[in-house]
Enzyme design. Structure first.
Site, short mmCIF file in Angstrom:
data_model
loop_
_atom_site.label_atom_id
_atom_site.label_comp_id
_atom_site.label_asym_id
_atom_site.label_seq_id
_atom_site.Cartn_x
_atom_site.Cartn_y
_atom_site.Cartn_z
N SER A 327 27.31 81.64 -25.22
CA SER A 327 28.30 81.58 -24.71
C SER A 327 28.78 81.88 -23.40
O SER A 327 29.61 81.22 -22.73
CB SER A 327 29.17 81.71 -25.37
OG SER A 327 29.05 80.29 -26.55
N ASP A 351 36.57 68.18 -30.87
CA ASP A 351 35.55 69.04 -31.77
C ASP A 351 35.98 69.34 -33.25
O ASP A 351 36.75 69.73 -33.30
CB ASP A 351 36.06 70.54 -30.78
CG ASP A 351 34.75 71.02 -31.65
OD1 ASP A 351 33.89 71.11 -32.34
OD2 ASP A 351 34.64 72.94 -30.94
#
Length: 695
Positions: A327, A351
């Site tokens: 990430s 999401d």
């Protein structure tokens, strides 16, 4: 009458013979005189020189090697002289018996014999090879009294390299080793062949190898008169050697020690840069090794332990270890979206905890909250779904073209050898990498994982730190460098090396501001907020967790069920202070799990050290080493007081303390170049230190 004629004929023949003999003798004397004239007149100078050479010998004088210093003048590599007991195999009839007899005079251990055997296999028969190093005065005296018993064996004074801090910073500093046959052939074929006469050791790794020409110096010569037995009688002439340049590194060795200590027994790497110059402030690879083992030839047991260790201590993970960035890649994906105009920061993406593409479910970590995401929240909370969808919109080649100038998958050009490129995937890369035609096709599903730093992405911590520094420096890219100055041993002036002109990536200031604001909020309300709670400064950062092994599409990651070396890597990138960054870094702790738990605490304490002058408490250091730390616990110590904890490694030496003086670039730096005995090696230290202004 007949008899008279016969007598006259005989007399005539006799006179002819005498004449012939006389002419022959005359010719012989003529030739002799001519030869004498030729030798005494025409060849006089040449023969005189040859005669002189028959009783004189040219001996090379090996120069003192330059020192290696950190940015504050702390000596990281220095020299000392010691006596060695050496054997020339070609001059010894019964080698094994000679070694056995020598062992009665001086101590020769089995490891010495094994090293001598290996050196003999690697060297030529007429070379002088050490059977014992670092002889004591008593051992030298004992051998000198019995030298007549050992033809082909002699005592020699050799120059040895010493690394006072042992394992600390060993991948950066490197080590010296004996020249092998391959290296010897390369030297003999080079223009520097004459400068290496009499030299048996060269730099093998790190700065020692990369700056070998500067550190080595210029070999001198000495002409000595020799006896009929070839022993030196007196010196006739001498051209002294010129010591090598000393080099100053950008490293802060105290910071280097702090980081290495925080890793403890864990594996990983950290690179910290000054984003405004490219200077490397810390360059850590764990585990490390002791370069002193290599100085006079590493023994077989130590070499086998290093070379066969599952932890790979000889691997410079910061320079040559490649990892998926996880990430930590997301901020750069956001910059790609903004700079290419693919997605504005206000676009909202739902999401739900997963992303469906091509009938496959791409998941998110269970701790993600999900919901409606804009770019800012997606970075702060590390939404996988947001960046899955962004990768699909950008496409692999657009991502490749944007990430390449940042340095991902590229050689950064740092000034030590051995850097690897890693992998920044593209369709062209895949066609060139795979051999079978069916493997060369790029599938759209492969693009999705790239958005969260997985898939084929594989970069070094140096590349990740450089990209972070570019972002912290508003798109201005500097080449990383370790050496910032060198000292001329003749004039004793330390010159700052010029900084290469930076490259402007032409990022729009408003785009950089959006991403940097999100990274700052990561440390306030995002994934690393717990670690940076109570910090006396604002920093920007991004946590990352990267898979070490692939997991089946229907399987879930379960740390408890996996072997330790199959668990996820913990990563963190950061810069500080957020408003005007002075440091940017990237850190990975192998197989340690979440970046916020294992990697971010290391970054927090690096910033505390550099910006606040604070050093972790004893209990806090223990927590960091175990991956159990959040914000610092206990009362932090003053960094200035803990500097004394920086003691030497296995050598047992105490290195010179850093000097606090800040002086102009033209100031003289007098570095002690005299060869010192082993117990005094650390005394070689600068009297004044350059800390050049780089901005």
């Amino acid at each position: 009458m007949t008899e008279l004629r016969n007598v006259q004929a005989d007399l005539y023949r006799f006179r002819a013979r005498v004449l012939v003999v006389a002419l022959a003798v005359l010719c012989a004397f003529g030739l002799l005189v001519a030869r004498l004239v030729y030798l005494q007149v025409y060849r006089h100078a040449d023969l005189s020189e040859q005669a002189e050479n028959n009783r004189t010998t040219i001996v090379p004088i090996v120069p003192n090697r330059g020192l290696i210093l950190d940015r504050n003048g702390v000596v990281l590599a220095t020299n000392y002289s010691a006596y060695t007991l050496e054997i020339t195999p070609s001059k010894v009839d019964k080698l094994d018996e000679t070694i056995a007899a020598l062992a009665q005079v001086v101590e020769i251990q089995p490891r010495d014999k094994r090293r001598f055997k290996r050196l003999r296999e690697e060297s030529r028969n007429f070379e002088s090879l050490p059977i014992r190093s670092r002889l004591t005065d008593a051992e030298v005296a004992r051998f000198a009294a019995q030298r007549f018993r050992f033809p082909g064996v002699d005592i020699k004074a050799r120059l040895f390299r010493s690394y006072p801090f042992g394992e600390l910073g060993s991948h950066v500093v490197g080590y010296m080793g004996r020249i092998n046959q391959t290296e010897k052939a390369e030297i003999e074929d080079s223009d520097a062949a004459g400068n290496y006469h009499g030299t048996d050791y060269i730099g093998k790794l790190g700065v020692e190898q990369s700056f070998e020409p500067q550190l080595h110096g210029t070999t001198g010569i000495e002409r000595v008169e020799t006896s009929a037995g070839g022993r030196a009688v007196r010196q006739l002439a001498s051209n002294p050697a010129t010591p090598g340049d000393s080099v100053m590194l950008s490293l802060d060795i105290h910071l280097q020690k702090l980081v290495e200590d925080m890793f403890g027994e864990r594996r990983g790497a950290l690179v910290a840069l000054d984003p405004k110059t490219g200077d490397v402030l810390a360059f850590v690879s764990k585990p490390t090794f002791d370069p002193n083992l290599f100085v006079d030839g590493i023994d077989q047991e130590s070499w086998q332990a290093l070379n066969e260790s599952i932890d790979k201590p000889l691997l410079n993970r910061a320079l040559r270890g490649t990892y998926p960035p996880g990430s930590t890649y997301k901020p750069f994906m956001a910059m790609a979206a903004l700079q290419t105009g693919t997605r504005s920061p206000t676009v909202l993406i739902n999401d739900p905890g997963y992303f469906m593409f091509g009938g496959r479910r791409f998941g998110s970590p269970e701790n993600e909250r999900g919901g409606i995401m804009d770019m800012h929240r997606a970075i702060v909370e590390s939404s996988n779904v947001y960046f899955y969808s962004l990768a699909n919109e950008l496409g692999v080649d657009v991502m490749h073209d944007f990430m390449k100038p940042l340095g991902f998958g590229q050689i950064t050009g740092i000034d030590i050898n051995g850097e690897v490129r890693g992998v920044l995937p593209s369709q062209a890369w895949k066609r060139g990498y795979f051999k079978r035609r069916e493997q060369q096709k790029w599938f759209p599903g492969e693009t999705i994982s790239l958005g969260i730093g997985q898939g084929y992405n594989s970069f070094t911590m140096l590349q990740l730190a450089q990209a972070t520094a570019v972002l912290a420096n508003n798109g201005i890219k500097y080449k990383p460098r370790l050496v910032i100055g060198s000292q001329d041993p003749v004039r004793h002036v330390l010159q700052a090396l010029p900084i290469e002109a930076p490259e402007n990536l032409d990022y729009k200031p408003e785009n950089v501001a959006i991403v940097r604001k999100a990274l700052a909020d990561v440390t306030k309300v995002g994934t690393s907020a717990r670690v940076f709670a109570g910090a006396g400064y604002l920093s920007g950062g991004k946590t990352g967790t990267a898979q070490a092994v692939s997991i089946g599409k229907n399987d879930k990651y379960n740390k408890a069920r996996m072997e330790e070396r199959q668990r996820d890597h913990a990563l963190y990138i950061a810069f500080a202070p957020a408003e005007d960054p002075k440091i940017a870094l990237a850190v990975i702790v192998e197989n340690a799990g979440w970046g916020a738990a294992a990697a971010a605490p290391i970054a927090r304490r690096v910033f505390d050290y550099l910006l606040l002058g604070q050093y972790p408490s004893v209990e806090d250091m223990a927590a960091v080493q175990k991956g159990l730390a959040g914000a610092p616990i206990g009362k932090p110590r003053l960094a200035s007081e803990v500097a004394g904890l920086l003691t030497a490694g296995a050598s047992g030496l105490t290195p010179a303390a850093p000097l606090a003086a800040v002086v102009p670039a033209a100031t003289t730096l007098n570095v002690a170049q005299a060869i010192k005995p082993a117990q005094a090696v650390a005394a070689a230290a600068p009297l004044s230190v350059l800390k050049a202004k780089q901005n």
